[in-house]
Motif scaffolding. Structure first.
Motif, PDB file in Angstrom:
ATOM      1  N   PHE A 171       0.817  -1.217   0.000  1.00 43.15           N
ATOM      2  CA  PHE A 171       0.000   0.000   0.000  1.00 43.15           C
ATOM      3  C   PHE A 171       0.851   1.267   0.000  1.00 43.15           C
ATOM      4  CE2 PHE A 171      -2.616  -3.330   2.040  1.00 43.15           C
ATOM      5  CZ  PHE A 171      -3.525  -3.474   1.001  1.00 43.15           C
ATOM      6  N   LYS A 172       2.101   1.144   0.407  1.00 38.87           N
ATOM      7  CA  LYS A 172       3.014   2.278   0.285  1.00 38.87           C
ATOM      8  C   LYS A 172       3.133   2.699  -1.177  1.00 38.87           C
ATOM      9  CE  LYS A 172       7.878   3.518   0.981  1.00 38.87           C
ATOM     10  NZ  LYS A 172       9.211   3.056   1.475  1.00 38.87           N
ATOM     11  N   GLU A 173       3.264   1.698  -2.075  1.00 41.38           N
ATOM     12  CA  GLU A 173       3.367   1.983  -3.505  1.00 41.38           C
ATOM     13  C   GLU A 173       2.062   2.553  -4.049  1.00 41.38           C
ATOM     14  OE1 GLU A 173       4.473  -0.704  -2.059  1.00 41.38           O
ATOM     15  OE2 GLU A 173       6.604  -0.834  -2.553  1.00 41.38           O
ATOM     16  N   VAL A 174       0.934   2.049  -3.547  1.00 40.93           N
ATOM     17  CA  VAL A 174      -0.374   2.563  -3.977  1.00 40.93           C
ATOM     18  C   VAL A 174      -0.502   4.041  -3.610  1.00 40.93           C
ATOM     19  CG1 VAL A 174      -2.874   2.351  -3.706  1.00 40.93           C
ATOM     20  CG2 VAL A 174      -1.466   0.292  -3.789  1.00 40.93           C
ATOM     21  N   VAL A 175      -0.107   4.388  -2.393  1.00 41.85           N
ATOM     22  CA  VAL A 175      -0.192   5.787  -1.945  1.00 41.85           C
ATOM     23  C   VAL A 175       0.739   6.669  -2.770  1.00 41.85           C
ATOM     24  CG1 VAL A 175       0.267   7.346  -0.014  1.00 41.85           C
ATOM     25  CG2 VAL A 175      -0.953   5.193   0.386  1.00 41.85           C
ATOM     26  N   ASN A 176       1.918   6.152  -3.116  1.00 48.26           N
ATOM     27  CA  ASN A 176       2.838   6.933  -3.958  1.00 48.26           C
ATOM     28  C   ASN A 176       2.202   7.252  -5.308  1.00 48.26           C
ATOM     29  OD1 ASN A 176       4.903   7.061  -2.084  1.00 48.26           O
ATOM     30  ND2 ASN A 176       5.892   5.186  -2.802  1.00 48.26           N
ATOM     31  N   ILE A 177       1.480   6.284  -5.864  1.00 51.27           N
ATOM     32  CA  ILE A 177       0.796   6.525  -7.141  1.00 51.27           C
ATOM     33  C   ILE A 177      -0.330   7.542  -6.951  1.00 51.27           C
ATOM     34  CG2 ILE A 177      -0.649   5.463  -8.918  1.00 51.27           C
ATOM     35  CD1 ILE A 177       1.027   2.897  -8.552  1.00 51.27           C
ATOM     36  N   LEU A 178      -1.091   7.404  -5.862  1.00 52.78           N
ATOM     37  CA  LEU A 178      -2.144   8.378  -5.570  1.00 52.78           C
ATOM     38  C   LEU A 178      -1.560   9.781  -5.448  1.00 52.78           C
ATOM     39  CD1 LEU A 178      -4.366   6.484  -2.967  1.00 52.78           C
ATOM     40  CD2 LEU A 178      -5.100   7.287  -5.219  1.00 52.78           C
ATOM     41  N   ASN A 179      -0.376   9.869  -4.853  1.00 53.89           N
ATOM     42  CA  ASN A 179       0.276  11.166  -4.666  1.00 53.89           C
ATOM     43  C   ASN A 179       0.619  11.800  -6.014  1.00 53.89           C
ATOM     44  OD1 ASN A 179       1.109  12.923  -2.490  1.00 53.89           O
ATOM     45  ND2 ASN A 179       3.200  12.623  -3.215  1.00 53.89           N
ATOM     46  N   ARG A 180       0.982  10.972  -6.979  1.00 50.22           N
ATOM     47  CA  ARG A 180       1.275  11.492  -8.329  1.00 50.22           C
ATOM     48  C   ARG A 180      -0.014  11.784  -9.087  1.00 50.22           C
ATOM     49  NH1 ARG A 180       5.170   7.328  -8.044  1.00 50.22           N
ATOM     50  NH2 ARG A 180       3.983   5.967  -9.455  1.00 50.22           N
ATOM     51  N   MET A 181      -1.041  10.974  -8.845  1.00 52.96           N
ATOM     52  CA  MET A 181      -2.319  11.183  -9.526  1.00 52.96           C
ATOM     53  C   MET A 181      -3.018  12.448  -9.060  1.00 52.96           C
ATOM     54  SD  MET A 181      -3.779   7.251  -9.605  1.00 52.96           S
ATOM     55  CE  MET A 181      -5.473   7.795  -9.744  1.00 52.96           C
ATOM     56  N   PHE A 182      -2.801  12.825  -7.792  1.00 50.76           N
ATOM     57  CA  PHE A 182      -3.472  13.994  -7.220  1.00 50.76           C
ATOM     58  C   PHE A 182      -2.434  14.963  -6.655  1.00 50.76           C
ATOM     59  CE2 PHE A 182      -6.483  10.461  -6.911  1.00 50.76           C
ATOM     60  CZ  PHE A 182      -7.594  11.009  -7.530  1.00 50.76           C
ATOM     61  N   PRO A 183      -1.740  15.710  -7.537  1.00 51.01           N
ATOM     62  CA  PRO A 183      -0.751  16.672  -7.053  1.00 51.01           C
ATOM     63  C   PRO A 183      -1.402  17.792  -6.255  1.00 51.01           C
ATOM     64  CG  PRO A 183      -1.127  16.936  -9.418  1.00 51.01           C
ATOM     65  CD  PRO A 183      -1.865  15.697  -8.999  1.00 51.01           C
ATOM     66  N   LYS A 184      -0.578  18.595  -5.631  1.00 48.77           N
ATOM     67  CA  LYS A 184      -1.067  19.588  -4.673  1.00 48.77           C
ATOM     68  C   LYS A 184      -1.983  20.641  -5.293  1.00 48.77           C
ATOM     69  CE  LYS A 184       3.120  19.058  -1.862  1.00 48.77           C
ATOM     70  NZ  LYS A 184       2.487  18.210  -0.857  1.00 48.77           N
ATOM     71  N   ASP A 185      -1.878  20.866  -6.610  1.00 47.71           N
ATOM     72  CA  ASP A 185      -2.756  21.853  -7.233  1.00 47.71           C
ATOM     73  C   ASP A 185      -4.146  21.286  -7.517  1.00 47.71           C
ATOM     74  OD1 ASP A 185      -2.265  20.149  -9.342  1.00 47.71           O
ATOM     75  OD2 ASP A 185      -1.407  21.660 -10.669  1.00 47.71           O
ATOM     76  N   GLY A 186      -4.331  19.992  -7.217  1.00 42.12           N
ATOM     77  CA  GLY A 186      -5.652  19.403  -7.377  1.00 42.12           C
ATOM     78  C   GLY A 186      -6.035  19.090  -8.809  1.00 42.12           C
ATOM     79  N   GLN A 187      -5.067  19.116  -9.734  1.00 43.37           N
ATOM     80  CA  GLN A 187      -5.351  18.757 -11.128  1.00 43.37           C
ATOM     81  C   GLN A 187      -5.075  17.265 -11.305  1.00 43.37           C
ATOM     82  OE1 GLN A 187      -6.710  20.863 -13.200  1.00 43.37           O
ATOM     83  NE2 GLN A 187      -6.463  22.682 -11.934  1.00 43.37           N
TER      84      GLN A 187
END
Length: 520
Positions: A171-187
């Motif tokens: 799940f660490k890898e899953v969260v890393n992907i989520l982090n790239r999918m949802f960058p801080k600007d929300g795009q």
């Protein structure tokens, strides 16, 4: 650090430990924090184990350790926080049900992935006590909007907190992907995270998509009259996992049934406020404007729609293309309004697009037979999204199918008659320009012969900004009418270009609402 747990789940888990210890492996996953703590205990970074099956986790660490984890909890969430639990469990059940269609994701892995957005909310609440005051609102929003608002107010977001706390694979890898999918600007950036098909990252990526998709499903069940998440859930289920609409609706119904059963198990059903509204009826959609020129354009479009013309809708992002397509379909004078309404995305690889469009012969290369969207939409309306991104070779195949009045399912030698279908084509740009540049098939466009309609961006119909803003305030019950009357807010609504159109307008209003709630 002591994370909050739900009092009703802990009471039941303590009871089970004493009376029926065999049941604990089934129930521990129904408190998000307990599930998280047990997973972290079993899958420590220094450990060589990687266990994601809850039954195996219980066997691995034993009921004594589980009892210790449960007994040590001293920070409780009460009945007023039940909406957080409802959101998390519905998301998890939806993930689990979708995963049953795939062999590479275990249902317990999927269940935990469904809990991730809920865990992110709980971690944020732990870091920022005031965050608790706005969770009731944030659970109604897509993950990208949530990330944007959290960053604007707190300087961090719930996916960042997941990254800090979920430190064990997979799940660490899953969260890393989520982090790239949802960058801080929300795009939201889905395509930038796509791994090579068949790679070890594929299952992690699919689990990240599951987490996003299930969040829409949970919101559709919790807030059917507030957010159009049911339609988004159906769209994304097709786009992410090629789940047809009837199966997606069944998943929502089964998830609700499972949830009600587990709520009864925890003796909490009577305290939960669930909507009694029918979720699954496609309601009537409206697309309105206060701009007289645009209003006349819309009037002409709906008249052509009543004549059963094919239509091409184009415009910038978040101008309402999906809403307009739904409004055309549900219009009273649409001759096909009682017939199927099917949607497909074109910006996928050609092989997959051909299978989705035309279908597959049973047993071809061991594949399960499939009708394809052309047959599913027979007599009704097929919405082709990202039509301007349709692969060139497939444009030729589509054109030939229309011209010949027949097509072949993939792997089949028996032709299928081309069905009677109305097409609503959706794209970002005027397809005629691409045709003129030789970037799109003019012959295909000529065969379809659509009515062309450009949805104007908000900056070109300023009258609609105030009207839409008031509609958003009412729809989400924002209670910020006093703020909208302030001169600086009026000036912003008059002059802001809102480059992302409705998305930017919504986020501006949502931020005003959150700031009002959090104001000391």
């Amino acid at each position: 650090m002591s994370f909050p747990v739900f009092r009703h789940t802990i009471s039941k888990l303590r009871e089970v430990l004493v009376e029926d210890s065999d049941k604990i492996s089934f129930l521990i996953k129904y408190d998000p924090i307990i599930a998280y703590l047990i997973f972290q205990e079993v899958n420590k970074p220094c450990s060589k184990t990687e266990i994601t099956n809850f039954s195996q986790m219980v066997n691995y660490i034993g009921t004594k350790k589980i009892e210790q984890i449960i007994i040590e909890r001293d920070l409780f969430l009460e009945v007023e926080d039940l909406h957080i639990w409802v959101y998390g469990i519905l998301s998890a059940e939806i993930c689990s049900l979708i995963a049953e269609k795939f062999s590479h994701i275990h249902r317990d892995e999927a269940f935990f992935v469904g809990l991730l957005p809920c865990l992110g909310l709980l971690f944020m609440m732990n870091d920022f006590p005031k965050y608790r005051n706005i969770i009731h609102f944030l659970v109604k929003l897509p993950l990208e909007d949530r990330v944007f608002l959290e960053e604007s107010v707190f300087g961090t977001n719930h996916i960042d907190t997941l990254k800090r706390n979920i430190i064990c694979p997979p799940f660490k890898e899953v969260v890393n992907i989520l982090n790239r999918m949802f960058p801080k600007d929300g795009q939201k950036e889905i395509k930038t995270s796509v791994p090579q098909r068949g790679s070890t990252l594929q299952s992690f990526y699919d689990m990240a998509l599951l987490s996003d998709l299930a969040s829409y499903g949970a919101q559709a069940l919790m807030f059917p009259s507030v957010v159009d998440n049911r339609e988004l859930f159906l769209e994304l289920a097709k786009r992410y996992f090629r789940v047809k609409e009837s199966d997606s609706l069944e998943i929502l119904q089964n998830a609700m049934d499972r949830f009600i059963s587990i709520a009864q198990e925890f003796n909490i059903l009577e305290e939960i406020q669930l909507s009694t509204e029918k979720v699954y009826q496609l309601r009537k959609f409206r697309f309105e404007t206060k701009n007289p020129v645009f209003a006349n354009m819309l009037k002409n479009l709906f008249e052509e729609n009543a004549k059963d013309r094919n239509i091409f809708i184009y415009g910038e992002r978040a101008v309402g293309k999906r809403l307009l397509a739904a409004a055309l379909y549900t219009a009273d004078d649409n001759p096909r309004r009682e017939k199927p309404f099917v949607m497909i995305f074109c910006d996928i690889e050609e092989e997959t697009l051909e299978e989705e469009f035309f279908g597959i012969k049973e047993g071809y290369f061991g594949k399960k037979g499939k009708k394809g969207v052309l047959k599913h939409a027979e007599g009704g309306t097929l919405v082709i999204k990202e039509f301007d991104a349709m692969p060139g070779d497939f444009q030729d195949k589509f054109q030939k199918a229309i011209q010949n009045g027949k097509f072949y399912r993939v792997g089949d030698i028996t032709p299928v008659e081309f069905p009677d279908i109305k097409f609503i084509l959706v794209g970002k740009e005027d397809i005629r320009i691409k045709v003129a540049k030789g970037e799109f098939s003019g012959n295909l466009l000529k065969l379809l012969n659509p009515v062309f309609f450009r949805i104007l961006p908000l900056r070109e119909r300023r009258e609609d900004v105030f009207y839409i803003a008031n509609e958003i305030v009412k729809k989400y019950n924002l209670n910020i009418e006093d703020r909208l009357a302030q001169p600086e807010i009026i000036e912003k609504l008059k002059t802001d270009p809102f480059p992302n159109n409705l998305r930017d307008l919504k986020r501006f209003l949502f931020l005003l609402y959150i700031q009002k709630i959090l104001k000391p």
